[in-house]
Scaffold this motif. Structure first.
Motif, short mmCIF file in Angstrom:
data_model
loop_
_atom_site.label_atom_id
_atom_site.label_comp_id
_atom_site.label_asym_id
_atom_site.label_seq_id
_atom_site.Cartn_x
_atom_site.Cartn_y
_atom_site.Cartn_z
N ARG A 1 60.04 35.10 35.09
CA ARG A 1 59.28 35.27 33.84
C ARG A 1 57.77 35.25 34.05
O ARG A 1 57.04 36.02 33.43
CB ARG A 1 59.68 34.17 32.86
CG ARG A 1 58.97 34.25 31.52
CD ARG A 1 59.43 33.14 30.61
NE ARG A 1 58.71 33.15 29.35
CZ ARG A 1 58.80 32.24 28.39
NH1 ARG A 1 59.64 31.21 28.57
NH2 ARG A 1 58.11 32.32 27.28
N PHE A 2 57.30 34.36 34.94
CA PHE A 2 55.86 34.12 35.02
C PHE A 2 55.19 34.67 36.28
O PHE A 2 53.97 34.82 36.30
CB PHE A 2 55.57 32.62 34.93
CG PHE A 2 55.92 32.02 33.60
CD1 PHE A 2 55.13 32.27 32.49
CD2 PHE A 2 57.04 31.22 33.44
CE1 PHE A 2 55.43 31.72 31.26
CE2 PHE A 2 57.36 30.67 32.22
CZ PHE A 2 56.56 30.93 31.12
N PHE A 3 55.95 34.96 37.33
CA PHE A 3 55.37 35.46 38.56
C PHE A 3 55.40 36.98 38.60
O PHE A 3 56.11 37.63 37.81
CB PHE A 3 56.12 34.91 39.78
CG PHE A 3 55.87 33.45 40.06
CD1 PHE A 3 55.10 32.65 39.22
CD2 PHE A 3 56.41 32.86 41.19
CE1 PHE A 3 54.88 31.32 39.48
CE2 PHE A 3 56.21 31.52 41.47
CZ PHE A 3 55.44 30.74 40.62
N ALA A 4 54.64 37.55 39.55
CA ALA A 4 54.71 38.99 39.79
C ALA A 4 56.07 39.34 40.40
O ALA A 4 56.72 38.49 41.04
CB ALA A 4 53.59 39.43 40.73
N LYS A 5 56.51 40.56 40.20
CA LYS A 5 57.84 40.97 40.64
C LYS A 5 58.05 40.74 42.12
O LYS A 5 59.11 40.24 42.55
CB LYS A 5 58.08 42.44 40.31
CG LYS A 5 59.46 42.94 40.70
CD LYS A 5 59.65 44.40 40.33
CE LYS A 5 61.03 44.89 40.75
NZ LYS A 5 61.24 46.33 40.42
N LYS B 1 48.84 30.32 43.71
CA LYS B 1 48.39 31.01 42.50
C LYS B 1 47.50 30.11 41.65
O LYS B 1 46.46 30.53 41.12
CB LYS B 1 49.61 31.49 41.69
CG LYS B 1 50.35 32.64 42.36
CD LYS B 1 51.64 32.99 41.65
CE LYS B 1 51.41 33.86 40.43
NZ LYS B 1 50.96 35.22 40.76
N GLU B 2 47.92 28.85 41.50
CA GLU B 2 47.10 27.90 40.74
C GLU B 2 45.73 27.71 41.38
O GLU B 2 44.72 27.63 40.69
CB GLU B 2 47.83 26.56 40.65
CG GLU B 2 48.97 26.52 39.65
CD GLU B 2 48.53 25.97 38.31
OE1 GLU B 2 47.32 25.84 38.07
OE2 GLU B 2 49.42 25.70 37.49
N SER C 1 49.29 38.93 42.49
CA SER C 1 50.35 38.41 43.35
C SER C 1 49.76 37.83 44.63
O SER C 1 48.72 38.28 45.12
CB SER C 1 51.37 39.51 43.72
OG SER C 1 50.79 40.47 44.57
N ILE C 2 50.44 36.81 45.13
CA ILE C 2 50.08 36.19 46.41
C ILE C 2 51.36 36.12 47.23
O ILE C 2 52.33 35.46 46.83
CB ILE C 2 49.47 34.80 46.23
CG1 ILE C 2 48.20 34.88 45.38
CG2 ILE C 2 49.17 34.16 47.58
CD1 ILE C 2 47.55 33.55 45.09
N ILE C 3 51.35 36.79 48.37
CA ILE C 3 52.53 36.85 49.22
C ILE C 3 52.25 36.12 50.53
O ILE C 3 51.48 36.60 51.37
CB ILE C 3 52.94 38.31 49.51
CG1 ILE C 3 53.19 39.06 48.20
CG2 ILE C 3 54.17 38.35 50.40
CD1 ILE C 3 54.33 38.51 47.36
N PRO C 4 52.85 34.94 50.72
CA PRO C 4 52.67 34.21 51.98
C PRO C 4 53.76 34.58 52.98
O PRO C 4 54.94 34.47 52.69
CB PRO C 4 52.79 32.75 51.55
CG PRO C 4 53.67 32.78 50.34
CD PRO C 4 53.53 34.14 49.70
N ILE D 1 50.00 34.42 57.37
CA ILE D 1 49.23 35.44 56.66
C ILE D 1 49.51 35.34 55.17
O ILE D 1 50.67 35.37 54.75
CB ILE D 1 49.56 36.85 57.17
CG1 ILE D 1 49.23 36.97 58.66
CG2 ILE D 1 48.79 37.90 56.37
CD1 ILE D 1 49.64 38.29 59.27
N ILE D 2 48.45 35.23 54.37
CA ILE D 2 48.59 35.16 52.92
C ILE D 2 47.88 36.37 52.31
O ILE D 2 46.68 36.53 52.50
CB ILE D 2 48.00 33.86 52.37
CG1 ILE D 2 48.74 32.65 52.96
CG2 ILE D 2 48.06 33.84 50.84
CD1 ILE D 2 48.10 31.32 52.63
N THR D 3 48.63 37.21 51.62
CA THR D 3 48.09 38.44 51.05
C THR D 3 47.89 38.29 49.56
O THR D 3 48.84 38.01 48.82
CB THR D 3 49.02 39.64 51.33
OG1 THR D 3 49.23 39.76 52.74
CG2 THR D 3 48.42 40.93 50.80
N LEU D 4 46.65 38.48 49.12
CA LEU D 4 46.31 38.41 47.70
C LEU D 4 46.11 39.83 47.17
O LEU D 4 45.30 40.60 47.70
CB LEU D 4 45.02 37.59 47.51
CG LEU D 4 44.36 37.64 46.13
CD1 LEU D 4 45.27 37.02 45.07
CD2 LEU D 4 43.00 36.95 46.16
#
Length: 208
Positions: A120-124, A150-151, A169-172, A176-179
């Motif tokens: 519901r609250f995060f990016a797909k 995200k916070e 979105s933030i993909i860890p 490597i952390i991709t924003l």
């Protein structure tokens, strides 16, 4: 940038210690503490105040008695525009990040979460990453890893949760952390603390 954490349990169990630190707090922090209904909340509010107080003391800065707030109620010191700080607490842990650039931090105690919250609250793509984890424990870990990242980002940009969490979105992936975001033209970097204590800790700092 300095990052510090503090387990506030002693502040709950020792009224004398609580009182000693309370007396050292500036007026704005005392008001925050006094507004908390439960002893645990008072201890957490005092705990973040202790961390900030110590950081400023090490920098040779006398803590101002009051803070200013931006339109999203992020605190800052008018007297020290060169100082940026962020505070967070969860469970029994308090956290503080302080920097010469905009910064945000978040700590969350890991507990069982319903994946519908992420859906519901995060990016797909974040939801799909959480769902792809092979075990329930790893799904929970990834949920809170993404949540704190995200916070920390929305606290760093100064908007807090007024910015919907599914707008970026933030993909860890390993180290490597991709924003992915179009909210700000600036660039950001992330730091995660791995203390193996049942909590997730993340910090975001503006790099340009």
């Amino acid at each position: 940038m300095n990052i510090s954490t503090f387990d506030v349990t002693p502040l709950v169990s020792d009224p004398t210690l609580f009182a000693e630190w309370y007396e050292k707090m500036p007026a704005w922090r005392r008001r925050r503490i006094d507004s908390m209904k439960h002893e645990s909340g008072k201890a957490l509010s005092l705990g973040v105040g202790v961390l900030l107080h110590k950081e400023l003391l090490e920098m040779g800065i006398e803590e101002p008695d009051e803070v200013s707030m931006n339109e999203f109620e992020k605190p800052f010191y008018k007297e020290h525009p060169e100082i940026h700080f962020s505070l967070s607490h969860s469970g029994t842990m308090a956290m503080c990040a302080i920097s010469d650039k905009p910064v945000g931090c978040d700590v969350e105690r890991q507990r069982q979460r319903d994946l519908d919250i992420a859906k519901r609250f995060f990016a797909k793509e974040e939801y799909e990453l959480i769902k792809s984890q092979p075990t329930e424990q790893e799904q929970t870990s990834m949920f809170f890893r993404i949540w704190t990242l995200k916070e920390s980002f929305v606290k760093c940009i100064g908007t807090g949760l007024s910015t919907p969490l599914n707008e970026f979105s933030i993909i860890p992936e390993q180290e490597i952390i991709t924003l992915n975001q179009i909210i700000s033209n600036s660039e950001y970097s992330f730091v995660e603390l791995n203390l193996d204590d049942g909590y997730k800790y993340s910090v975001c700092v503006k790099t340009n």
